[in-house]
Every structure is written in structure tokens, then in C-alpha cells.
Design a protein around this motif. Structure first.
Motif, short mmCIF file in Angstrom:
data_model
loop_
_atom_site.label_atom_id
_atom_site.label_comp_id
_atom_site.label_asym_id
_atom_site.label_seq_id
_atom_site.Cartn_x
_atom_site.Cartn_y
_atom_site.Cartn_z
N LEU A 69 0.84 -1.20 0.00
CA LEU A 69 0.00 0.00 0.00
C LEU A 69 0.87 1.25 0.00
O LEU A 69 0.61 2.21 -0.74
N GLU A 70 1.92 1.24 0.81
CA GLU A 70 2.82 2.39 0.86
C GLU A 70 3.54 2.59 -0.47
O GLU A 70 3.72 3.73 -0.92
N ALA A 71 3.92 1.51 -1.13
CA ALA A 71 4.58 1.61 -2.44
C ALA A 71 3.61 2.15 -3.50
O ALA A 71 4.01 2.90 -4.39
N TYR A 72 2.36 1.79 -3.39
CA TYR A 72 1.31 2.28 -4.29
C TYR A 72 1.24 3.80 -4.26
O TYR A 72 1.08 4.45 -5.30
N ALA A 73 1.38 4.37 -3.08
CA ALA A 73 1.25 5.83 -2.93
C ALA A 73 2.23 6.60 -3.82
O ALA A 73 1.90 7.68 -4.29
N SER A 74 3.40 6.03 -4.06
CA SER A 74 4.39 6.74 -4.87
C SER A 74 4.64 6.07 -6.23
O SER A 74 5.55 6.48 -6.96
N HIS A 75 3.84 5.09 -6.59
CA HIS A 75 4.00 4.41 -7.88
C HIS A 75 3.67 5.41 -9.01
O HIS A 75 2.67 6.15 -8.92
N PRO A 76 4.47 5.44 -10.08
CA PRO A 76 4.24 6.40 -11.16
C PRO A 76 2.83 6.35 -11.78
O PRO A 76 2.26 7.39 -12.11
N GLU A 77 2.26 5.16 -11.90
CA GLU A 77 0.90 5.05 -12.47
C GLU A 77 -0.13 5.67 -11.52
O GLU A 77 -1.07 6.33 -11.96
N HIS A 78 0.04 5.45 -10.22
CA HIS A 78 -0.88 6.06 -9.25
C HIS A 78 -0.73 7.57 -9.25
O HIS A 78 -1.72 8.31 -9.20
N LEU A 79 0.50 8.06 -9.33
CA LEU A 79 0.73 9.51 -9.38
C LEU A 79 0.09 10.13 -10.63
O LEU A 79 -0.46 11.23 -10.57
N ARG A 80 0.13 9.41 -11.74
CA ARG A 80 -0.53 9.87 -12.96
C ARG A 80 -2.04 10.01 -12.75
O ARG A 80 -2.65 11.02 -13.10
N VAL A 81 -2.64 9.01 -12.12
CA VAL A 81 -4.07 9.04 -11.86
C VAL A 81 -4.42 10.16 -10.88
O VAL A 81 -5.41 10.87 -11.06
N LYS A 82 -3.60 10.34 -9.85
CA LYS A 82 -3.85 11.42 -8.89
C LYS A 82 -3.86 12.78 -9.59
O LYS A 82 -4.64 13.66 -9.23
N GLU A 83 -3.01 12.94 -10.57
CA GLU A 83 -2.96 14.19 -11.32
C GLU A 83 -4.25 14.41 -12.10
O GLU A 83 -4.79 15.51 -12.13
N VAL A 84 -4.76 13.35 -12.70
CA VAL A 84 -6.02 13.43 -13.44
C VAL A 84 -7.17 13.80 -12.51
O VAL A 84 -8.00 14.66 -12.82
N VAL A 85 -7.21 13.18 -11.35
CA VAL A 85 -8.32 13.35 -10.41
C VAL A 85 -8.23 14.67 -9.62
O VAL A 85 -9.24 15.20 -9.19
N GLY A 86 -7.02 15.21 -9.50
CA GLY A 86 -6.80 16.37 -8.65
C GLY A 86 -7.76 17.52 -8.80
O GLY A 86 -8.31 18.03 -7.83
N ASP A 87 -8.02 17.96 -10.02
CA ASP A 87 -8.91 19.10 -10.25
C ASP A 87 -10.39 18.72 -10.23
O ASP A 87 -11.24 19.59 -10.15
N ILE A 88 -10.66 17.44 -10.34
CA ILE A 88 -12.05 16.98 -10.42
C ILE A 88 -12.69 16.86 -9.04
O ILE A 88 -13.85 17.13 -8.85
N ARG A 89 -11.89 16.47 -8.07
CA ARG A 89 -12.47 16.20 -6.75
C ARG A 89 -12.66 17.49 -5.94
O ARG A 89 -11.89 18.43 -6.06
N ILE A 90 -13.70 17.49 -5.14
CA ILE A 90 -13.93 18.61 -4.23
C ILE A 90 -13.87 18.16 -2.78
O ILE A 90 -13.77 18.99 -1.88
N ALA A 91 -13.91 16.85 -2.56
CA ALA A 91 -13.76 16.29 -1.21
C ALA A 91 -13.24 14.87 -1.34
O ALA A 91 -13.51 14.18 -2.32
N ARG A 92 -12.45 14.45 -0.33
CA ARG A 92 -11.87 13.09 -0.33
C ARG A 92 -11.92 12.55 1.08
O ARG A 92 -11.59 13.25 2.04
N HIS A 93 -12.30 11.27 1.21
CA HIS A 93 -12.33 10.57 2.49
C HIS A 93 -11.65 9.23 2.30
O HIS A 93 -11.77 8.61 1.25
N GLN A 94 -10.93 8.79 3.33
CA GLN A 94 -10.16 7.56 3.22
C GLN A 94 -10.24 6.74 4.49
O GLN A 94 -10.24 7.30 5.59
#
Length: 98
Positions: A69-94
Motif C-alpha cells: 500500500l505504501e509503495a502504491y502511494a508513490s507508484h508512477p501510475e498512481h501519481l498519474r491518476v492522482k494528477e487526473v483526479v486532482g482538479d475533479i475532486r472537491i472532497a476526499r475521504h479515506q
């Protein structure tokens, strides 16, 4: 096994715009399937209840270990997706749990 659940509310002035934003988040995260070591399960759901307190999108994932899970946080594919989602989200819960 570690379960990692994330829920978002997304941008959109109309139901159609919110649905398009939610679908973009869904497809972005589904693109990670098979690309992240230690990620054993990935599901993305869109809210169908339409109640005012519901989140728009939920991501349910399972990882082999806390380390994966920790490795996922910095995986390049996950970082790419986070960039896509960044402007779309207005709230996040985890929630992460074993």
C-alpha cells in the motif's frame, strides 16, 4: 491484507457534469488494474442513491501488505491518476484497515 477505501465528491454544476466527472475518476482508477505490484483487488463504484450526503465515487482496493500500500502511494501510475483526479475532486475521504 490491507483494505484501502477512498471516497470522493466531484465537481459539476449539473447532474450530467457530475456524472461525467465521476466516470472520469472511475476510468482513471480502473486503468491501474494489473499495473501495481501487491494490488490484488480494485473496484470503483459510482453512487446511485443521489442522497445529498452521499459521496459520488468510491474506490475499494486490497493490498497484500502495508508495504505494498505504501509503495502504491508513490507508484508512477498512481501519481498519474492522482494528477487526473486532482482538479475533479472537491472532497476526499479515506479508510485503511487490516
Amino acid at each position: 491484507m490491507v483494505k484501502h477505501i477512498v471516497m470522493w465528491n466531484v465537481r459539476g454544476d449539473t447532474p450530467e457534469q457530475k456524472k461525467a466527472s465521476a466516470n472520469l475518476v472511475k476510468s482513471a482508477f480502473e486503468s491501474l488494474s494489473g499495473k501495481i505490484p501487491g494490488l490484488t483487488k480494485l473496484e470503483v463504484g459510482l453512487d446511485v442513491s443521489a442522497v445529498d450526503y452521499a459521496c459520488d465515487v468510491v474506490l475499494y482496493t486490497e493490498f497484500e501488505s502495508q508495504e505494498s500500500l505504501e509503495a502504491y502511494a508513490s507508484h508512477p501510475e498512481h501519481l498519474r491518476v492522482k494528477e487526473v483526479v486532482g482538479d475533479i475532486r472537491i472532497a476526499r475521504h479515506q479508510v485503511d484497515y487490516v
